[in-house]
Structures are given as structure tokens and as C-alpha cells.
Design an enzyme around this catalytic site. Structure first.
Site, PDB file in Angstrom:
ATOM      1  CG  ASP A  46      85.211  33.621 132.323  1.00 17.09           C
ATOM      2  OD1 ASP A  46      84.119  33.044 132.412  1.00 17.09           O
ATOM      3  OD2 ASP A  46      85.362  34.719 131.773  1.00 17.09           O
TER       4      ASP A  46
ATOM      5  CB  THR B 272      82.446  32.346 127.076  1.00 13.02           C
ATOM      6  OG1 THR B 272      82.934  31.873 128.326  1.00 13.02           O
ATOM      7  CG2 THR B 272      81.634  33.587 127.305  1.00 13.02           C
TER       8      THR B 272
HETATM    9  P1  ADP Z   1      81.290  27.658 129.625  1.00 15.32           P
HETATM   10  O1  ADP Z   1      82.213  28.829 129.518  1.00 15.32           O
HETATM   11  O2  ADP Z   1      80.868  27.169 128.282  1.00 15.32           O
HETATM   12  O3  ADP Z   1      80.156  27.879 130.550  1.00 15.32           O
HETATM   13  P2  ADP Z   1      82.266  25.851 131.609  1.00 15.32           P
HETATM   14  O4  ADP Z   1      83.692  25.620 131.927  1.00 15.32           O
HETATM   15  O5  ADP Z   1      81.466  26.631 132.579  1.00 15.32           O
HETATM   16  O6  ADP Z   1      82.195  26.486 130.198  1.00 15.32           O
HETATM   17  O7  ADP Z   1      81.595  24.421 131.399  1.00 15.32           O
HETATM   18  C1  ADP Z   1      80.251  24.281 131.083  1.00 15.32           C
HETATM   19  C2  ADP Z   1      79.954  22.847 130.721  1.00 15.32           C
HETATM   20  O8  ADP Z   1      80.238  21.980 131.814  1.00 15.32           O
HETATM   21  C3  ADP Z   1      78.482  22.654 130.389  1.00 15.32           C
HETATM   22  O9  ADP Z   1      78.353  21.853 129.252  1.00 15.32           O
HETATM   23  C4  ADP Z   1      77.939  21.971 131.625  1.00 15.32           C
HETATM   24  O10 ADP Z   1      76.822  21.160 131.347  1.00 15.32           O
HETATM   25  C5  ADP Z   1      79.122  21.146 132.067  1.00 15.32           C
HETATM   26  N1  ADP Z   1      79.076  20.807 133.481  1.00 15.32           N
HETATM   27  C6  ADP Z   1      79.053  21.624 134.522  1.00 15.32           C
HETATM   28  N2  ADP Z   1      79.027  20.949 135.689  1.00 15.32           N
HETATM   29  C7  ADP Z   1      79.041  19.646 135.364  1.00 15.32           C
HETATM   30  C8  ADP Z   1      79.051  18.418 136.110  1.00 15.32           C
HETATM   31  N3  ADP Z   1      79.033  18.418 137.433  1.00 15.32           N
HETATM   32  N4  ADP Z   1      79.074  17.262 135.414  1.00 15.32           N
HETATM   33  C9  ADP Z   1      79.103  17.277 134.084  1.00 15.32           C
HETATM   34  N5  ADP Z   1      79.110  18.374 133.329  1.00 15.32           N
HETATM   35  C10 ADP Z   1      79.071  19.544 133.951  1.00 15.32           C
END
Ligand code: ADP
Ligand code: MG
Length: 537
Positions: free
Chosen positions: A62, A95
Site C-alpha cells: 500500500d 496512492t
Molecule cells: P494504487 O495505490 O495506485 O492504487 P495499486 O498497486 O493498487 O496502486 O495498482 C493500481 C494499478 O494497477 C492501476 O493502474 C490498475 O489499473 C492496475 N491494475 C489492477 N489490476 C490490474 C490487472 N489485473 N491488470 C492490469 N492492471 C491492473
């Protein structure tokens, strides 16, 4: 670095960095911070293990948590942390995205500065680009309503899926719980949906597995009944909530009561007992059979309550009392004189259960609950904590989706689409700002690039093919990190609330603008740490 110590009458130990040096230093720090969290992006992102100076370990994916725990000292680093915090507060998710974009905006600005483009021109271009991006988002977004459970479940699953493995594996199951919780507490007024996320209580206990996590239509309280003689399983509970103590006010410390004979003492105690008995009788008269008290309950009063088969819990947190009020419909009583039957709330079941060896109280099956609990379980404390962080993100995500009413596609597809549209806008704009707008567009591409990197794909090829797809009007094409290929993210069910993107873009831009405007850093005693070189993407 210019060190003008003392010359300007500044105290010993003060350092001053001015002009291009200050910009260079701030940019390098902010970029390093953005890069540090960037590798956690997406479901294939890596986790970080954070060890505090006391030796506490947190394993997380996170962004906000990582940045907060990093305890950054450098002011420019702190500004990036602020971006993540703002994102966390406004949306709850996105974030890492915000911090990564902020870092890249600065890296690209640095190249423009090297080409002798003035910081104020860059700031102006970035501002124009971010406003344009925000206005373009609704054009490519899709509508979503609170009834659209299928898509809400997908949004929650995407949010949960990019956390540590323990969470990702149960994402569909947890997503449904999150969406159900939100639909229960959501309230509609004047055609808009409002979700008070404080009404979704997160209670956690390690033990069991993530799959044992449950949604309780009511409240779970980490307390036990005050007296062992009280009923532990109450059906059709009539709930009384009080924020006054069931105790006799003890005299002020400097007041003295002189008791000179044993009979006087027993009379005194008798009187106290009578008063407590009266209080309990007032409670009994209202018809209540379960009492939650924010303050203490005297031993004698406990005994009377138990004799009358009234179950009671003491020292309940004020916030829990408020949630109980929302869940059961009970009013919170502030004086013994105004307890009326109409002030009581209703709960189908109140049970004291042993969870992981500790007693907890479950107030369940409340009528039309506007306050609910997600009771989180998991193999270990680390897992439970990460599940909690993931659930918080998912709650924020789904709430943003239902409140704003729009979603976009993920996997970097939205960033690429906006970047391409910004490039058109840059050309229309012309002048020196054009370069800054183009740099802004390039910075948004850090998201698909990072996702591609996490999937072991070639960065340049990926971005080039993505741009080509988007120029063929395939606006949903992004990076499928599991298959390592480019595909339609919407069809794949990878969707995210528009608000997450909007907030990430605008707060990243604001932070970058703020850092770029600085050309003088005056620090008392803080030694800036220069991070190592910036990798080139
Ligand atoms: P944040 O803290 O920014 O939310 P995350 O680690 O949750 O970071 O990652 C979010 C990113 O991952 C977003 O750009 C989302 O579209 C992408 N994402 C989530 N699941 C998938 C998936 N299955 N395939 C491709 N991209 C994904
Ligand atoms: Mg996320």
C-alpha cells in the site's frame, strides 16, 4: 551546493541551497521517493517490508502506508508523501499512482530545465495539462450506478487485487462483502448517493483464514459482558445506549466524609446501594434487556443488572456507541431521568462469542442497518493488517464510484488515452508550454510502463503498441499483467473509479508545480540526502 552559512546572519548549522541546485536536489529527492513506491504498482507489483526503529515489521503493498512509514526527512520527499496522503483521504485508493506520476512529472521537468525552459513556463504548462486531463476524463468514462452490482464488484476486486497475495487470492469474495456493506450504508438524498464510510466498522482478529471474513449487519464490539451472570445470547434485544456512568459520583478528592460509627458506615453504603438499585430499576422499567454504557458500571449495579437478566457492557467507545445508535435505531441517553421505551433500539441477536480465545460482542440482524461491520480474519496479524488496508482502499474506491457515478478502464489504458489526447492539445497550444504539456503526457505513461515492467514486458514496445491501439480508437486497451500482453481492459473487467484517476492526476500535478516553484531551500540542520541517479525510461 552553495553553503552561505553565517554570511547572512543565519544560525550555525543552517544550510542554504539556491537556484538550479535547489531545483535539482528537490527533483531528485521527489523522484527517488516516487520510484521507491512505484515498484509496488498493480497486482504484479512487489511488496515492501518496513521495519520501524522499534523493530516492528509491516509487510505491505500500500503506497500510502509505505510513504508514511518511510519517515522521510527531506522537505521535497515530504511533499510527495503529502500527495499520497491527500489521495488516501480523498479517495482511499490510487496512492501509488499519484506518487509515481508526481515523481515522473518532476523527472521530465528536470529535462526541460536542462533545455533552459524556465520553471514558471513548466509550471504553467503542467497546470494547463492537468486541467485539460481532468476535463477529458468524463469524455472517456462510463456511467455507473449503485444498482450496478456487477461492475461495483469488479471495481472492488481490482482495488483488492493489487495488494499482497493473501488479499489477492480472496479478492472476489472480499469484493462482494465490500460492495454489500456500501450498499447497506449508502443513503440517497436529492438524487445523489452519499456513503458515510465511517459507518462501515472494520474489526479484526487474527486466526482463521481470510475466507472467514464476514459482513455483519450490525456492530462487533471488542468487549465482554461485565458480569458472568448476565445472559450471553439475547434474541430480539431491546438495546439501551447510555453515556452516563452507572456509578455514584465519588466526592471530590479534598472533600471529607466523616464516619464515626459502624452504623453510620452501613447506612452510607446502604444509601449508595439504594441509589444504584434505583438506577437499575429505571433501566428495567424501560424494557431494555441489553445495555451499552460509555462509562463505568459499579460492581453493585452489575449485580443488580445480572439479577434482572439485563446484559451490560461498559466503557464502550463513543464512536462505537454512535455506530450502535445508527445500527439499532437507539438514542444515546445522557441522564437516568429520560429513559423511555421509545429510546431503545432493536437488534435481532446480541451474542457474546469467543473469537481466538477472546470474548467479543456481536450485535446483529439490526433492522435496516445504516451501520455495519466487516469482521476481518486472516492467518496472522500481518495478513489481517494487509487485508484491512486493502479493504479500506476498496471501500474508498467503490464509494468514489457510486458518489461520482463514473468509471474508467485500468491497466494503464486511461493514462495512455489521456496522454494521447494531451499531445493533440499540446500541438494546439504551441509555444514553450507545448513542451511542458508533452512532458506531462509522457509522465502519465509511467503507469502503463510500470505495469508492463512488473509483468516482464518490454517497456518501449508496450508503449508504442498501446499508442497505436489508442490511435485506432481502442481506448480501453491496456496492459494485462497476468498474460503479459496488451488487451481490452474493460472486457477483462479491470475497471476503476474515475475519481481515483482525477485526484491522482491533479494532486500529483499540484505537488510537482509546488516543488518546481522553489528556488531557495533554507534548512536548519537538516542534511539533505542526495539519492542516487535516476534511471532513464
Ligand atoms: P494504487 O495505490 O495506485 O492504487 P495499486 O498497486 O493498487 O496502486 O495498482 C493500481 C494499478 O494497477 C492501476 O493502474 C490498475 O489499473 C492496475 N491494475 C489492477 N489490476 C490490474 C490487472 N489485473 N491488470 C492490469 N492492471 C491492473
Ligand atoms: Mg490500489
Amino acid at each position: 551546493m552553495v553553503n552561505n552559512r553565517n554570511q547572512e546572519g543565519m544560525p550555525e548549522g543552517t544550510t542554504r541551497t539556491v537556484g538550479r541546485d535547489a531545483q535539482r536536489m528537490n527533483i531528485a529527492v521527489a523522484y527517488a521517493v516516487g520510484s521507491a513506491v512505484r515498484t509496488t504498482l498493480g497486482p504484479k507489483g512487489m511488496d515492501k517490508m518496513l521495519v520501524s526503529d522499534l523493530g516492528d515489521v509491516i509487510i505491505t503493498n500500500d503506497g500510502a502506508t509505505i510513504l508514511e512509514e518511510m519517515n522521510l526527512e527531506h522537505p521535497a520527499g515530504k511533499l510527495v508523501v503529502e500527495v499520497a496522503k491527500a489521495q488516501d483521504k480523498e479517495v482511499g485508493d490510487g496512492t501509488t499512482t499519484a506518487a509515481a506520476i508526481a515523481g515522473d512529472l518532476l523527472k521530465n521537468a528536470s529535462e526541460l530545465l536542462d533545455q533552459n525552459i524556465h520553471a514558471s513556463t513548466i509550471v504553467k504548462g503542467y497546470k494547463m495539462a492537468s486541467q485539460k486531463a481532468v476535463s477529458l476524463l468524463p469524455e472517456i468514462a462510463e456511467k455507473i450506478s449503485i444498482q450496478d452490482e456487477e461492475n461495483l464488484n469488479k471495481i472492488a476486486a481490482v482495488s483488492l487485487g493489487s495488494k499482497s497475495a493473501g488479499v489477492g487470492n480472496s479478492k472476489e469474495f472480499l469484493a462482494k462483502l465490500v460492495v454489500d456493506a456500501i450498499t447497506m450504508v449508502a443513503e440517497e438524498s436529492n438524487g445523489t448517493i452519499e456513503v458515510d464510510t465511517d459507518q462501515i466498522k472494520l474489526e479484526k482478529k487474527d486466526g482463521g483464514s481470510t475466507g472467514n471474513t464476514s459482513l455483519i449487519k450490525g456492530i462487533v464490539i471488542d468487549k465482554e459482558m461485565v458480569h458472568s451472570g448476565m445472559p450471553k445470547n439475547i434474541k430480539d434485544a431491546k438495546v439501551l445506549l447510555m453515556d452516563v456512568a452507572l456509578e455514584i459520583d465519588k466526592p471530590e478528592t479534598d472533600a471529607k466524609i466523616e464516619i464515626t460509627s459502624p452504623s453510620q458506615l452501613s447506612a452510607f453504603l446502604k444509601q449508595e446501594e439504594e441509589m444504584l438499585k434505583e438506577m437499575v430499576e429505571k433501566i428495567e422499567k424501560s424494557g431494555a434487556n441489553v445495555l451499552f454504557c460509555q462509562k463505568g458500571i459499579d460492581d453493585v449495579a452489575q449485580h443488580f443488572l445480572a439479577k434482572k437478566n439485563i446484559s451490560a457492557v461498559r466503557r464502550v467507545k463513543k464512536s462505537d456507541l454512535e455506530k450502535l445508535s445508527k445500527a439499532t435505531g437507539a438514542k444515546i441517553i445522557t441522564s437516568f431521568d429520560d429513559i423511555a421505551e421509545t429510546d431503545l433500539g432493536l437488534a435481532g441477536n446480541v451474542n457474546e462469542k469467543k473469537i481466538g480465545g477472546e470474548a467479543m460482542i456481536f450485535v446483529e440482524n439490526c433492522l435496516n442497518p445504516k451501520s455495519v461491520t466487516l469482521f476481518i480474519r486472516g492467518g496472522s496479524e500481518h495478513v489481517v493488517n494487509e487485508v484491512e488496508r486493502a479493504i479500506k482502499d476498496a471501500i474508498g474506491s467503490v464509494t468514489s464510484a457510486v458518489e461520482v457515478g463514473y468509471y474508467v478502464s485500468g491497466g494503464g489504458s486511461t493514462e495512455i488515452e489521456i496522454a494521447e489526447r494531451l499531445r493533440l492539445y499540446a500541438r494546439e497550444t504551441g509555444g514553450r508550454e507545448q513542451l511542458a504539456i508533452e512532458a506531462f503526457a509522457k509522465s502519465l505513461e509511467i503507469i502503463p510502463k510500470t505495469l508492463a515492467e512488473s509483468a516482464g514486458m518490454d517497456l518501449i514496445d508496450t508503449v508504442v503498441s498501446l499508442r497505436a491501439k489508442h490511435n485506432e480508437n481502442l481506448k480501453w486497451h491496456g496492459v494485462d499483467v497476468y498474460e503479459g500482453k496488451i488487451t481490452d481492459m474493460k472486457a477483462l473487467g479491470i475497471i476503476e473509479p474515475m475519481k481515483t484517476k482525477r485526484q491522482a492526476i491533479s494532486s500529483a500535478s499540484e505537488a510537482a508545480e509546488m516543488i518546481l516553484r522553489i528556488d531557495d531551500v533554507i534548512a536548519s540542520k537538516v542534511k539533505p540526502q542526495m539519492p542516487s541517479g535516476m534511471p532513464d525510461y
